[in-house]
Write an enzyme that holds these catalytic residues in place. Structure first.
Site, PDB file in Angstrom:
ATOM      1  N   TYR A 145       0.691  -1.301  -0.021  1.00  0.00           N
ATOM      2  CA  TYR A 145       0.126  -0.097   0.032  1.00  0.00           C
ATOM      3  C   TYR A 145       0.970   1.255   0.039  1.00  0.00           C
ATOM      4  O   TYR A 145       0.291   2.106  -0.392  1.00  0.00           O
ATOM      5  CB  TYR A 145      -1.012  -0.068   1.051  1.00  0.00           C
ATOM      6  CG  TYR A 145      -2.214  -0.849   1.225  1.00  0.00           C
ATOM      7  CD1 TYR A 145      -2.235  -2.105   0.869  1.00  0.00           C
ATOM      8  CD2 TYR A 145      -3.438   0.122   1.360  1.00  0.00           C
ATOM      9  CE1 TYR A 145      -3.454  -2.919   0.585  1.00  0.00           C
ATOM     10  CE2 TYR A 145      -4.638  -0.650   1.207  1.00  0.00           C
ATOM     11  CZ  TYR A 145      -4.582  -1.983   0.952  1.00  0.00           C
ATOM     12  OH  TYR A 145      -5.715  -2.861   0.649  1.00  0.00           O
ATOM     13  N   LYS A 196       4.267 -14.480   1.491  1.00  0.00           N
ATOM     14  CA  LYS A 196       4.800 -15.451   0.419  1.00  0.00           C
ATOM     15  C   LYS A 196       6.053 -15.680   0.380  1.00  0.00           C
ATOM     16  O   LYS A 196       6.901 -15.218  -0.549  1.00  0.00           O
ATOM     17  CB  LYS A 196       4.131 -14.964  -0.845  1.00  0.00           C
ATOM     18  CG  LYS A 196       2.735 -15.126  -1.019  1.00  0.00           C
ATOM     19  CD  LYS A 196       2.585 -16.562  -1.363  1.00  0.00           C
ATOM     20  CE  LYS A 196       2.754 -16.899  -3.082  1.00  0.00           C
ATOM     21  NZ  LYS A 196       2.329 -18.305  -3.472  1.00  0.00           N
ATOM     22  N   ASP A 229      -1.342 -17.925  -0.126  1.00  0.00           N
ATOM     23  CA  ASP A 229      -2.502 -18.858  -0.933  1.00  0.00           C
ATOM     24  C   ASP A 229      -2.928 -19.942  -0.086  1.00  0.00           C
ATOM     25  O   ASP A 229      -4.355 -20.239  -0.055  1.00  0.00           O
ATOM     26  CB  ASP A 229      -2.091 -19.100  -2.169  1.00  0.00           C
ATOM     27  CG  ASP A 229      -0.575 -19.983  -2.092  1.00  0.00           C
ATOM     28  OD1 ASP A 229       0.010 -19.945  -1.018  1.00  0.00           O
ATOM     29  OD2 ASP A 229      -0.020 -20.361  -3.162  1.00  0.00           O
ATOM     30  N   ASP A 253      -5.670  -7.473   4.016  1.00  0.00           N
ATOM     31  CA  ASP A 253      -7.053  -7.335   3.222  1.00  0.00           C
ATOM     32  C   ASP A 253      -7.909  -8.047   2.762  1.00  0.00           C
ATOM     33  O   ASP A 253      -9.066  -8.325   2.959  1.00  0.00           O
ATOM     34  CB  ASP A 253      -6.612  -5.949   2.060  1.00  0.00           C
ATOM     35  CG  ASP A 253      -7.591  -5.154   1.734  1.00  0.00           C
ATOM     36  OD1 ASP A 253      -8.667  -4.716   2.407  1.00  0.00           O
ATOM     37  OD2 ASP A 253      -7.569  -5.049   0.514  1.00  0.00           O
ATOM     38  N   ASP A 257     -11.481 -10.082   4.249  1.00  0.00           N
ATOM     39  CA  ASP A 257     -12.664 -10.134   3.349  1.00  0.00           C
ATOM     40  C   ASP A 257     -13.232 -11.475   3.272  1.00  0.00           C
ATOM     41  O   ASP A 257     -14.314 -12.008   3.287  1.00  0.00           O
ATOM     42  CB  ASP A 257     -12.807  -9.374   2.196  1.00  0.00           C
ATOM     43  CG  ASP A 257     -13.158  -8.034   1.941  1.00  0.00           C
ATOM     44  OD1 ASP A 257     -12.985  -7.348   2.779  1.00  0.00           O
ATOM     45  OD2 ASP A 257     -13.665  -7.627   0.834  1.00  0.00           O
TER      46      ASP A 257
HETATM   47  C1  IPM Z   1     -10.453  -1.871   4.431  1.00  0.00           C
HETATM   48  C2  IPM Z   1     -10.462  -1.280   2.956  1.00  0.00           C
HETATM   49  C3  IPM Z   1      -9.556  -0.348   2.631  1.00  0.00           C
HETATM   50  C4  IPM Z   1      -8.230  -1.032   2.598  1.00  0.00           C
HETATM   51  C5  IPM Z   1      -9.704   0.669   1.628  1.00  0.00           C
HETATM   52  C6  IPM Z   1     -11.144   1.258   1.858  1.00  0.00           C
HETATM   53  C7  IPM Z   1      -8.596   1.625   1.332  1.00  0.00           C
HETATM   54  O1  IPM Z   1     -10.756  -2.343   2.019  1.00  0.00           O
HETATM   55  O2  IPM Z   1     -10.271  -1.287   5.262  1.00  0.00           O
HETATM   56  O3  IPM Z   1     -10.075  -3.317   4.087  1.00  0.00           O
HETATM   57  O4  IPM Z   1      -7.802  -1.422   1.542  1.00  0.00           O
HETATM   58  O5  IPM Z   1      -7.316  -1.079   3.516  1.00  0.00           O
HETATM   59 MN    MN Z   2     -10.572  -4.205   2.500  1.00  0.00          MN
END
Ligand code: IPM
Ligand code: MN
Length: 372
Positions: A145, A196, A229, A253, A257
């Site tokens: 990032y 990785k 992975d 990240d 999710d």
């Molecule tokens: C998260 C979000 C953020 C990230 C975005 C909105 C920049 O997806 O907090 O997971 O990628 O960190």
């Molecule tokens: Mn995110």
């Protein structure tokens, strides 16, 4: 002077469903103020696309300063199609990235807890996820990032080339690993470090640094290593093998999710972003749901406010040491769910659904019932 605890709270609802879910979370803040006798000194700010529209920048320096002076920041979500074509420096996402970076908040804690009433809302079989309770500790001030060099350039043959850099240095790895090991000591003493190391130098250094730190300071905790992975696969196959997962920015990240769907919905996962603690208290710290601004459902009043509300619970726990009240908020969410409260993201086809406000009310009703 009242003998009450006090907390300077900066509220940044942001874009999309952010303001809708924040409104419900603020009712829970008000409840905590009354019930736990906390004096909340609340300020609000505009961030993200809303700030681009209003000020021409995703976050004002004054808002960063206000966040620095606050004890806690409650953040909603930012972004949306309206701002997708803007230059990177003007993207709504810059708001959250700058807050993390400029407040030195390097560890993002993302608990993944399966609530029993939602066991059938997940796409994964009940026996795989029942009683699941793990935490992803995501490094969030470095890695892909923020690494330099980055940019977009035109190559000699006329092609466009985008590039980013993944970097991790010893101190960055150690400080986030310490958070993970400390957390594991208060849980089942297991840390799985994810990278990785088989293909990237940054991953290899990550593994070596954590291994040495573990030998030096945390040999009472069990440490394992896993490629990212494989971790994605294992999270779906047998998630209960994990307790604390520590990983870099981009893998954290993605894996968080993925892990959110074990709980039934992306709309269920809160997070806390912390830096170095002062005597066990984190200030400032930032609390936000892991879901985004969900532009597809924004403004419809149907978003699930639970992740934002559960972020308030994390704030009560980590910024105010109000463990009992934090648990009450979590319990109120579970009770509301067990009575059938479902927003659209959690409902099965044909099941009755609640609006954002109704879901917030259902949680509040449970909170009031818990103290009566
Ligand atoms: C998260 C979000 C953020 C990230 C975005 C909105 C920049 O997806 O907090 O997971 O990628 O960190
Ligand atoms: Mn995110």
């Amino acid at each position: 002077m009242s003998g009450n605890k006090s907390l300077r709270l900066l509220v940044l609802p942001g874009d999309g469903i952010g303001p809708e879910v924040m409104q419900q979370a603020l009712h829970v803040v008000a409840w905590a103020g009354e019930h736990a006798a906390v004096d909340f000194e609340i300020r609000e700010g505009v961030v993200g696309g809303a700030a681009v529209d209003l000020y021409g920048t995703p976050i004002l320096d004054a808002t960063i300063d206000a966040a620095r002076q606050a004890d806690a920041v409650l953040f909603g979500s930012v972004g949306g199609p309206k701002w997708e074509k803007l230059d990177f420096s003007l993207r709504p996402e810059i708001a959250i990235l700058r807050l993390r970076k400029e407040l030195s908040l390097f560890a993002n804690l993302r608990p993944v807890t399966v609530f029993e009433p939602l066991i059938d809302s997940s796409t994964i079989k009940p026996e795989i996820i029942r009683n699941l309770d793990l935490v992803i500790v995501r490094e969030c001030m470095g890695g892909l990032y923020f690494g330099e060099p980055r940019g977009i350039e035109t190559m000699p043959d006329g092609q466009t080339r985008g590039f980013n850099t993944e970097t991790y240095a010893t101190s960055e790895i150690e400080r986030v690993a310490r958070v993970a090991f400390d957390l594991a000591r208060r849980r089942s003493r297991k840390v799985c470090s994810v990278e990785k190391a088989n293909v990237t130098e940054s991953g290899l250094v990550w593994r070596q640094v954590i291994t040495k730190l573990h030998e030096r300071e945390f040999s009472d905790v069990e440490l394992t290593h896993m490629y990212a992975d494989n971790c994605a696969m294992q999270l779906v196959r047998r998630p209960k093998q994990f307790d604390v997962i520590v990983t870099g920015n981009i893998f954290g990240d993605i894996l968080s999710d993925l892990a959110s769907m074990l709980t039934g919905s992306l709309g269920m996962l809160p997070s806390a972003t912390i830096g170095t603690s002062n005597d066990g208290r984190f200030s400032p710290a930032l609390y936000e749901p892991i879901h985004g601004s969900a532009p597809d459902i924004a403004g419809k009043g149907i978003a699930n406010p639970m992740a934002q509300i559960l972020s308030v619970a994390m704030m009560l726990r980590l910024s105010l040491n109000l463990e009992k009240e934090a648990e009450m908020v979590e319990q109120a969410c579970i009770s509301a769910l067990s009575k059938g409260a479902r927003t659209a993201d959690l409902a099965h086809d044909g099941e009755a659904t609640l609006t954002t406000t109704q879901m917030g009310d259902a949680v509040l009703a449970e909170l009031h019932r818990l103290i009566s």
